[in-house]
Design an enzyme around this catalytic site. Structure first.
Site, mmCIF file in Angstrom:
data_model
loop_
_atom_site.group_PDB
_atom_site.id
_atom_site.type_symbol
_atom_site.label_atom_id
_atom_site.label_comp_id
_atom_site.label_asym_id
_atom_site.label_seq_id
_atom_site.Cartn_x
_atom_site.Cartn_y
_atom_site.Cartn_z
ATOM 1 N N LYS A 27 -10.924 -3.351 -4.211
ATOM 2 C CA LYS A 27 -11.865 -2.263 -4.091
ATOM 3 C C LYS A 27 -10.918 -0.839 -4.705
ATOM 4 O O LYS A 27 -11.383 -0.041 -5.174
ATOM 5 C CB LYS A 27 -12.466 -1.862 -2.581
ATOM 6 C CG LYS A 27 -13.250 -2.729 -2.074
ATOM 7 C CD LYS A 27 -13.686 -2.269 -0.831
ATOM 8 C CE LYS A 27 -14.474 -3.387 -0.082
ATOM 9 N NZ LYS A 27 -13.898 -3.624 1.152
ATOM 10 N N LYS A 42 -4.898 -9.302 -7.613
ATOM 11 C CA LYS A 42 -5.951 -9.413 -6.767
ATOM 12 C C LYS A 42 -7.243 -8.564 -7.102
ATOM 13 O O LYS A 42 -6.905 -7.457 -7.370
ATOM 14 C CB LYS A 42 -5.731 -9.426 -5.333
ATOM 15 C CG LYS A 42 -6.395 -9.810 -3.967
ATOM 16 C CD LYS A 42 -5.715 -9.544 -2.822
ATOM 17 C CE LYS A 42 -5.744 -7.857 -2.457
ATOM 18 N NZ LYS A 42 -5.492 -7.923 -1.105
ATOM 19 N N LYS A 94 0.950 -1.262 -0.021
ATOM 20 C CA LYS A 94 0.026 0.003 0.136
ATOM 21 C C LYS A 94 0.841 1.209 -0.037
ATOM 22 O O LYS A 94 0.605 2.186 -0.605
ATOM 23 C CB LYS A 94 -1.113 0.022 1.146
ATOM 24 C CG LYS A 94 -1.971 -1.029 0.982
ATOM 25 C CD LYS A 94 -3.126 -0.566 2.035
ATOM 26 C CE LYS A 94 -4.197 -1.540 1.825
ATOM 27 N NZ LYS A 94 -5.429 -1.398 2.805
HETATM 28 P P1 TYM Z 1 -10.770 -6.156 3.367
HETATM 29 O O1 TYM Z 1 -11.796 -5.245 3.544
HETATM 30 O O2 TYM Z 1 -9.855 -5.871 2.344
HETATM 31 O O3 TYM Z 1 -11.548 -7.405 2.902
HETATM 32 C C1 TYM Z 1 -12.669 -8.068 3.517
HETATM 33 C C2 TYM Z 1 -12.641 -9.811 3.285
HETATM 34 O O4 TYM Z 1 -12.268 -10.021 1.943
HETATM 35 C C3 TYM Z 1 -11.265 -10.793 1.732
HETATM 36 N N1 TYM Z 1 -10.777 -10.488 0.083
HETATM 37 C C4 TYM Z 1 -10.710 -11.369 -0.795
HETATM 38 N N2 TYM Z 1 -10.948 -12.788 -0.689
HETATM 39 C C5 TYM Z 1 -10.828 -13.401 -1.818
HETATM 40 N N3 TYM Z 1 -10.350 -12.668 -3.028
HETATM 41 C C6 TYM Z 1 -9.958 -11.386 -2.970
HETATM 42 N N4 TYM Z 1 -9.628 -10.724 -4.168
HETATM 43 C C7 TYM Z 1 -10.076 -10.532 -1.963
HETATM 44 N N5 TYM Z 1 -10.222 -9.414 -1.417
HETATM 45 C C8 TYM Z 1 -10.593 -9.268 -0.105
HETATM 46 C C9 TYM Z 1 -10.264 -10.321 2.660
HETATM 47 O O5 TYM Z 1 -9.229 -11.317 3.016
HETATM 48 C C10 TYM Z 1 -11.006 -10.167 4.099
HETATM 49 O O6 TYM Z 1 -11.220 -11.429 4.471
HETATM 50 N N6 TYM Z 1 -7.750 -6.113 7.246
HETATM 51 C C11 TYM Z 1 -8.989 -6.748 6.720
HETATM 52 C C12 TYM Z 1 -10.221 -6.104 7.563
HETATM 53 C C13 TYM Z 1 -9.818 -6.473 8.943
HETATM 54 C C14 TYM Z 1 -10.091 -7.862 9.753
HETATM 55 C C15 TYM Z 1 -9.858 -7.541 11.003
HETATM 56 C C16 TYM Z 1 -10.258 -9.223 9.068
HETATM 57 C C17 TYM Z 1 -9.783 -5.723 10.152
HETATM 58 N N7 TYM Z 1 -9.750 -6.245 11.385
HETATM 59 C C18 TYM Z 1 -10.158 -8.916 12.026
HETATM 60 C C19 TYM Z 1 -10.320 -10.184 9.928
HETATM 61 C C20 TYM Z 1 -10.275 -10.005 11.588
HETATM 62 C C21 TYM Z 1 -9.376 -6.044 5.423
HETATM 63 O O7 TYM Z 1 -8.519 -5.120 4.999
HETATM 64 O O8 TYM Z 1 -9.968 -6.633 4.655
#
Ligand code: TYM
Length: 329
Positions: free
Chosen positions: A195, A192, A109
């Site tokens: 968003k 990947k 990032k």
């Molecule tokens: P975030 O908001 O990027 O994504 C949310 C969830 O979606 C999954 N994900 C994907 N899975 C498959 N293919 C993809 N292209 C893809 N893009 C996203 C992510 O793995 C995630 O499970 N850091 C985390 C949010 C977070 C969190 C937590 C998660 C904050 N605190 C505590 C678990 C536990 C994040 O940015 O997810």
């Protein structure tokens, strides 16, 4: 009953990667786990943001998750529950700089311009560890990209336990789906689905209309060869592999079964079947999301109720952690 925690950043409408990598599994886990799901708005301000967009996107994401089948009492937004920030600070003082320096997400990032990013982006993984451990959650359903963060959360928990001479925080386990744990961009099979990709054509979002889904799948990058009949034939074909993976995950079957059906054919027929499948599964979510978004007061009250529930679990745990570090409560 095992406690499940997971989160999603409300930085845009959830996409197909979020759905297959995380949300769909969250919905399934609800039947036999004690689940808590969080819109991590504090994580969303680690990158530049617009307050008005954050408000709208938090409600938009809430609507989408409810429409996808998340139980209303299980959902809240992170900033409404102070346990996250309080435990996050303690973890800032437990985690070592060397650990954070190894985090690939920060490197991705921040890119080359590290000096110009927020301190929040750097300590992002500590807050994520706090999210989970404030609930003593042990099973964390996430996509493949979050694995390193979960490992760090375990390192933090262990160091806390060791330094305080207690066995307070449990070991946690990433619960990653066997298929579609990393859905790739529709425009570039090496990236990947995300968003933050500037191209809207790179992702299908859960509010897309049938026409938008059809257009994005029609334009999805492929190659000139017909689909192979065997899985090995996808090895060097990332875009084709991604579409087959999506098809298999959406229809809850294996890529092998999909190739048996479509092997030897060009992409035309396959893409049209994939569009029908996506529309059939996602259109009801989009319709329900639009319906829920008509009543924002209701969405706010759902999040408030969820926050109360989250507070009732996390408050005693975080107070205990505060006592253990020597804070007078
Ligand atoms: P975030 O908001 O990027 O994504 C949310 C969830 O979606 C999954 N994900 C994907 N899975 C498959 N293919 C993809 N292209 C893809 N893009 C996203 C992510 O793995 C995630 O499970 N850091 C985390 C949010 C977070 C969190 C937590 C998660 C904050 N605190 C505590 C678990 C536990 C994040 O940015 O997810």
């Amino acid at each position: 009953m095992q406690r499940v925690f997971s989160g999603i950043q409300p930085t845009g409408i959830p996409h197909l990667g979020n759905y297959l990598g995380a949300i769909r599994n969250w919905v399934k886990l609800q039947s036999d786990h004690d689940c808590i799901f969080c819109l991590v708005d504090m994580h969303s301000i680690t990158m530049p943001w617009s307050p008005e967009e954050l408000r709208q996107q938090t409600l938009g994401s809430a609507a989408c998750l409810l429409a996808a089948g998340i139980e209303p009492t299980r959902l809240y937004n992170q900033s409404a529950v102070s346990a996250h920030a309080r435990l996050g600070w303690i973890f800032n003082c437990v985690a070592r700089l060397g650990w954070l320096n190894r985090m690939t997400q920060f490197k991705d990032k921040a890119g080359k311009n590290r000096e110009n990013h927020s301190a929040g982006l750097y300590v992002y993984p500590n807050l994520m560890a706090a999210d989970i451990l404030a609930f003593h959650a042990t099973r964390i359903p996430v996509g493949d990209d979050q694995k390193q963060h979960i490992e760090l959360a375990n390192d933090i928990a262990q160091k806390f336990n060791h330094d305080m001479g207690v066995d307070f925080f449990p070991e946690i386990e990433a619960f990653i789906p066997p298929a579609a744990a990393r859905v790739m961009s529709l425009r570039d099979g090496s990236k990947k689905m995300s968003k933050s990709d500037p191209s809207e054509q790179s992702r299908i979002v859960l509010t897309d209309t049938a026409d938008e889904i059809a257009l994005k799948i029609r334009r999805a990058k492929t190659d000139p060869e017909p689909l192979p009949s065997e899985i090995d034939g996808l090895a060097e074909r990332p875009e084709a592999r991604n579409l087959v993976t999506i098809y298999a995950a959406m229809s809850e079957t294996t890529p092998e079964a999909i190739l048996q059906q479509f092997g030897g054919e060009g992409f035309g027929q396959f893409k049209s079947a994939l569009t029908d499948l996506l529309v059939a599964k996602l259109a009801p979510v989009a319709t329900e999301t639009q319906h829920l978004l008509k009543n924002k007061d209701h969405l706010i009250s759902v999040l408030r109720t969820g926050a109360e529930h989250a507070r009732s679990i996390s408050e005693p745990i975080v107070q205990e952690a505060e006592k253990l570090v020597g804070f007078i409560r």
